[in-house]
Design a protein around this motif. Sequence first.
Motif, PDB file in Angstrom:
ATOM      1  N   VAL A   1      30.900  -2.877  97.016  1.00 59.40           N
ATOM      2  CA  VAL A   1      32.258  -3.335  97.296  1.00 59.40           C
ATOM      3  C   VAL A   1      33.127  -2.093  97.533  1.00 59.40           C
ATOM      4  O   VAL A   1      33.061  -1.148  96.753  1.00 59.40           O
ATOM      5  CB  VAL A   1      32.793  -4.148  96.105  1.00 59.40           C
ATOM      6  CG1 VAL A   1      34.249  -4.535  96.310  1.00 59.40           C
ATOM      7  CG2 VAL A   1      31.924  -5.374  95.866  1.00 59.40           C
TER       8      VAL A   1
ATOM      9  N   HIS B   1      32.222 -10.211 103.020  1.00 58.71           N
ATOM     10  CA  HIS B   1      32.424  -8.770 102.856  1.00 58.71           C
ATOM     11  C   HIS B   1      33.881  -8.434 103.152  1.00 58.71           C
ATOM     12  O   HIS B   1      34.422  -8.862 104.165  1.00 58.71           O
ATOM     13  CB  HIS B   1      31.495  -8.014 103.802  1.00 58.71           C
ATOM     14  CG  HIS B   1      31.417  -6.561 103.471  1.00 58.71           C
ATOM     15  ND1 HIS B   1      32.378  -5.668 103.864  1.00 58.71           N
ATOM     16  CD2 HIS B   1      30.506  -5.859 102.757  1.00 58.71           C
ATOM     17  CE1 HIS B   1      32.052  -4.457 103.418  1.00 58.71           C
ATOM     18  NE2 HIS B   1      30.923  -4.549 102.736  1.00 58.71           N
TER      19      HIS B   1
ATOM     20  N   TRP C   1      32.131 -18.028  93.369  1.00 63.36           N
ATOM     21  CA  TRP C   1      32.352 -16.590  93.174  1.00 63.36           C
ATOM     22  C   TRP C   1      31.232 -15.799  93.855  1.00 63.36           C
ATOM     23  O   TRP C   1      31.472 -14.785  94.498  1.00 63.36           O
ATOM     24  CB  TRP C   1      32.404 -16.317  91.676  1.00 63.36           C
ATOM     25  CG  TRP C   1      32.626 -14.890  91.271  1.00 63.36           C
ATOM     26  CD1 TRP C   1      33.810 -14.239  91.173  1.00 63.36           C
ATOM     27  CD2 TRP C   1      31.611 -13.952  90.884  1.00 63.36           C
ATOM     28  NE1 TRP C   1      33.618 -12.950  90.752  1.00 63.36           N
ATOM     29  CE2 TRP C   1      32.273 -12.749  90.553  1.00 63.36           C
ATOM     30  CE3 TRP C   1      30.219 -14.004  90.770  1.00 63.36           C
ATOM     31  CZ2 TRP C   1      31.596 -11.615  90.123  1.00 63.36           C
ATOM     32  CZ3 TRP C   1      29.535 -12.871  90.333  1.00 63.36           C
ATOM     33  CH2 TRP C   1      30.217 -11.699  90.020  1.00 63.36           C
TER      34      TRP C   1
ATOM     35  N   THR D   1      30.619 -15.136  98.952  1.00 63.60           N
ATOM     36  CA  THR D   1      31.878 -14.537  99.369  1.00 63.60           C
ATOM     37  C   THR D   1      31.675 -13.874 100.723  1.00 63.60           C
ATOM     38  O   THR D   1      30.590 -13.985 101.318  1.00 63.60           O
ATOM     39  CB  THR D   1      32.390 -13.547  98.302  1.00 63.60           C
ATOM     40  OG1 THR D   1      33.669 -13.078  98.675  1.00 63.60           O
ATOM     41  CG2 THR D   1      31.430 -12.385  98.125  1.00 63.60           C
TER      42      THR D   1
ATOM     43  N   LEU E   1      27.213  -6.067  96.850  1.00 69.25           N
ATOM     44  CA  LEU E   1      27.062  -7.269  97.674  1.00 69.25           C
ATOM     45  C   LEU E   1      25.671  -7.293  98.292  1.00 69.25           C
ATOM     46  O   LEU E   1      25.158  -6.259  98.730  1.00 69.25           O
ATOM     47  CB  LEU E   1      28.128  -7.268  98.773  1.00 69.25           C
ATOM     48  CG  LEU E   1      29.568  -7.208  98.245  1.00 69.25           C
ATOM     49  CD1 LEU E   1      30.540  -6.940  99.389  1.00 69.25           C
ATOM     50  CD2 LEU E   1      29.923  -8.486  97.504  1.00 69.25           C
TER      51      LEU E   1
ATOM     52  N   VAL F   1      35.994  -6.064  90.800  1.00 71.87           N
ATOM     53  CA  VAL F   1      35.329  -7.350  90.955  1.00 71.87           C
ATOM     54  C   VAL F   1      35.494  -8.047  89.609  1.00 71.87           C
ATOM     55  O   VAL F   1      34.850  -7.672  88.628  1.00 71.87           O
ATOM     56  CB  VAL F   1      33.839  -7.173  91.286  1.00 71.87           C
ATOM     57  CG1 VAL F   1      33.161  -8.540  91.354  1.00 71.87           C
ATOM     58  CG2 VAL F   1      33.669  -6.403  92.577  1.00 71.87           C
TER      59      VAL F   1
ATOM     60  N   ARG G   1      27.409 -12.056  95.905  1.00 68.88           N
ATOM     61  CA  ARG G   1      27.701 -11.042  94.884  1.00 68.88           C
ATOM     62  C   ARG G   1      26.488 -10.834  93.987  1.00 68.88           C
ATOM     63  O   ARG G   1      25.710 -11.756  93.764  1.00 68.88           O
ATOM     64  CB  ARG G   1      28.855 -11.518  93.998  1.00 68.88           C
ATOM     65  CG  ARG G   1      30.180 -11.527  94.678  1.00 68.88           C
ATOM     66  CD  ARG G   1      31.280 -11.684  93.651  1.00 68.88           C
ATOM     67  NE  ARG G   1      32.562 -11.886  94.293  1.00 68.88           N
ATOM     68  CZ  ARG G   1      33.287 -10.893  94.810  1.00 68.88           C
ATOM     69  NH1 ARG G   1      32.866  -9.652  94.733  1.00 68.88           N
ATOM     70  NH2 ARG G   1      34.440 -11.161  95.393  1.00 68.88           N
ATOM     71  N   ASP G   2      26.388  -9.629  93.470  1.00 69.26           N
ATOM     72  CA  ASP G   2      25.364  -9.360  92.462  1.00 69.26           C
ATOM     73  C   ASP G   2      25.765 -10.127  91.197  1.00 69.26           C
ATOM     74  O   ASP G   2      26.942 -10.173  90.843  1.00 69.26           O
ATOM     75  CB  ASP G   2      25.304  -7.862  92.166  1.00 69.26           C
ATOM     76  CG  ASP G   2      24.033  -7.483  91.443  1.00 69.26           C
ATOM     77  OD1 ASP G   2      23.088  -7.061  92.122  1.00 69.26           O
ATOM     78  OD2 ASP G   2      23.994  -7.619  90.192  1.00 69.26           O
ATOM     79  N   THR G   3      24.793 -10.720  90.525  1.00 72.13           N
ATOM     80  CA  THR G   3      25.142 -11.583  89.396  1.00 72.13           C
ATOM     81  C   THR G   3      24.790 -10.992  88.034  1.00 72.13           C
ATOM     82  O   THR G   3      24.959 -11.637  87.012  1.00 72.13           O
ATOM     83  CB  THR G   3      24.465 -12.957  89.536  1.00 72.13           C
ATOM     84  OG1 THR G   3      23.068 -12.753  89.750  1.00 72.13           O
ATOM     85  CG2 THR G   3      25.063 -13.736  90.686  1.00 72.13           C
TER      86      THR G   3
END
Length: 861
Positions: free
Chosen positions: A457, A493, A488, A491, A447, A464, A502-504
């Motif tokens: 996470v 925590h 998505w 978000t 995150l 995830v 979020r990391d993509t």
Amino acid sequence: MKNVYDPQEIEARWQGFWEEHRTFRAPNPGEPDFDADQPKYYVLDMFPYPSGAGLHVGHPMGYIGSDIVTRKKRMEGFNVLHPMGYDAFGLPAEQYAIQTGQHPAKTTEVNVATYRRQLKLIGLSYDWSREFATSTPDYYRWTQWIFARLYDRGLAYQTEVPVWWCEGLKTVLSNEEVIGGRSERGDHPCVRRPLKQWMLKITAYADRLLDDLGDVDWPESVKTMQREWIGRSEGAEIEFAIADHEGETLKVFTTRPDTLYGATFMVVAPEHPLVAALVTDEQSKEVEAYVQGAAVKSDLERTDLAKDKTGVFLGAYGLNPMLDAGDPEARVPIYVADYVLMGYGTGAIMAVPAHDERDFEYAQKFGLPIRPVVRPVDGDASSEGCTSNDGVSVNSPAWDGMPTEKAKPRSIAVLEKRGCGAGKTTYRLRDWLFSRQRYWGEPFPVLHHADGSTSRVPDEALPVELPEMQDFAPPEDGSPPLSKATDWVNTTHPSTDEPVLRDTDTMPGWAGSCWYYLRFMDAHNDQEPFSHDAVRYWQNVDLYIGGTEHAVLHLLYARFWHKVLYDEGLVPTKEPFQKLFNQGMLTAYAYKDPTGRLVPVDEVEFDGDTAKSGGQELEQVIAKMSKSLRNVVNPDEVCKEYGVDTFRLYEMFMGPLSDSKPWNPRDVPGCRRFLDRVWRIFVDEDGTDPVRPQFAQADAPPSALEGDTLEVERALNRCLKRVDDAFKHFNFNTAIAAFMSFLNEAKPREAITRDQAERFVRALSPFAPHVSEELWSRLGHDESVARAPWPEVREEFLVEDQFELVVQILGKVRGRAQASKEASKDDLEEIARAAVAEKLDGREIVKTIVVPGRLVNFVVK
RNA sequence: GGGGAAGUGGCGGAAUCGGUAGACGCAUCGGACUUAAAAUCCGAAGGGCCGUAGGCCCGUGGGGGUUCGAGUCCCCCCUUCCCUACCA
């Protein structure tokens, strides 16, 4: 009872039996039927990537070989773990999805179903209850969990790195996936671009990955490849001051610090950070152009065969730390040239043209001085040419006269004392570029916070899951497809409710295969990746079979993860794969017409032995199976025409498992004929009894064997011995030849007893399991032959009392005679002399060599 | 350029240690069975030469060597396949 050998019927029935009775299930510790006294054995195939094309006959070769080993081990009383699954994340599925608009999850499911059907068709004895695909959340949850362990240990980090960007695939690729400036998959051109990427610190494990190769039973060639890939080299880092740049130094790496006095120029990589600082106004234009060119257009040329050295003078000079700053020889020009790579060492070198081929070439091209500082042990330093051989240092005041192996440590000591250098080990291995800007892979469980920091996470919030997306094509700007799933991405925590992103990125295709062998030990555990009990019992893979194409990457990555898990205390072993075996490649015949054109196989007509097309005679050559040559053979068709057991036998009968060999459709029926003969020995096809009467009753004990039955016993034991031997080198072709020989020798058929027949069936069963089950059952057994004991060789029947003595004169066979195994050397000489008496007539015997049990050789004048 | 594997009949291949080269199978040829064919069973077969029985010569990519004896061990060379590619 139907008495004709009908493979279709038999094979379907027995595959149903195995499924129904879960014949090949391997119980885990804690399960009711687990027997802790049974030794374990773990046989693993490199699991497939389920492509849309399905299996061709090359894929199952290794699978059949490992299945044979598995089945024998089971009969020998091992609890054998032999699972199968699918490496289901990756680029091809996604490319296909983008082209057809179908979701990769859907196409993957379809492809997996095809693979499963084909694998089951071949009668492979997997414990199917452990099957999984790496693309399911149940699995990748734990892939993410393991990533979290790497993250917590500081082994995963994000950094801006120049990476290979592939415009055609809209993603970054790792060094390994780019060959000659083009993508390995799809052959699209690639360029280097700085991008923020996830990296895994595999370099921290370089030494262990190197050293522990000593503990595994792997082919030497694979070990060598891994050693070279890691590429440890020992040398020194040396700092050169820069003339007219007070305080600025240029650090170089060299494996030959002993040649420091021979440095006549320096070279930096085009990406080197000091290029801009060092370049003079006069040179700036030319340098800028060169650096630009190297970054953009020269991706191909830089790695291309064009080894023509190029480069530009920066205008600056380095100062050799071993020489007085005022000494004109200390002043060495600094060039920028693309034969020096930023990614290795310091991205800068001292160039010693007298003792380095590449520097020599460059010096020649640019007319730079060449100063020899090493002479051959038995000669004088030559002022011409270049040698990188060890020798004796000359013109090197601080270590003059020292042999190279002493001069190296000496020079390092001198440099360290002067504070301008130090011993240093570098590796060719780089950190592993671990992210992809793609959809079809594991999302990073990371995150991003508003302040720019990241956190991962929490474990309990895994997995995830990939968001459902309709449009997962990569955006034009090169950002990852997941960035389009804004609901998505945005978000909160899980613990703090803080809004986060979020990391993509997603993980590369290699991630899932890094630990799948561990998941198989406990495939459906929803509390942890695998239980402590399971891994304590199964330990690691005893035998890993697959192709050489994974000699470096997959095997290195998996070893790396395994060692991290070892450090975490999660696995008890240091290495994941104890023994590795590489099967050979399956090729096919292709046909060349007189002009050298390859003719597709379906255009070839056979006239006896000669292949023709349009009246022209064709030359038979060996080629890879390919769509264009139309020589791809599908196992479904072979199994349908001849039966699965025939297919399995032929795959093994072609040659040793490790060899590459061509599929020849004309050879397949020979294996079917063998099975037909086996069948008819047991079963009277015109009758109605399950087996011939001679096999229906119990026999006399083996000690009472005599006559033809004794001869059959001897033949059977010779056969069993050769079958056992075949397992040592995986040359199952010789085992099958032994079965065939037994059939040829066991005559008359009526002499074969029930006990002998049973042992034969048991030995045959790993190779041709379906027909063996059928015969075993017809012999009156209710239990599967898969758990019947492996037949032991009875050594006493291997002892022959007579043998054929070969008689040679001057090393050439000139006669033969029967002799007793017991005969003394003198007896043998006597027998031999008699056998070639007339040929020895009038010749003087100078020497006689007697090899008991084999031959006698007379040396005559 | 570097590294690795390999080269044996018409074809795939066999030959633990240096000891009968070509097991086993395919394709080929001959025979039996059959009205015929298929299937099956039996048999032949590395090449060359000597009319034959039998025997002789050559033969494991090429050339040398070690040895009583080399497909196997040593040196040089050729060919094919795979991997790798300026890593200082």
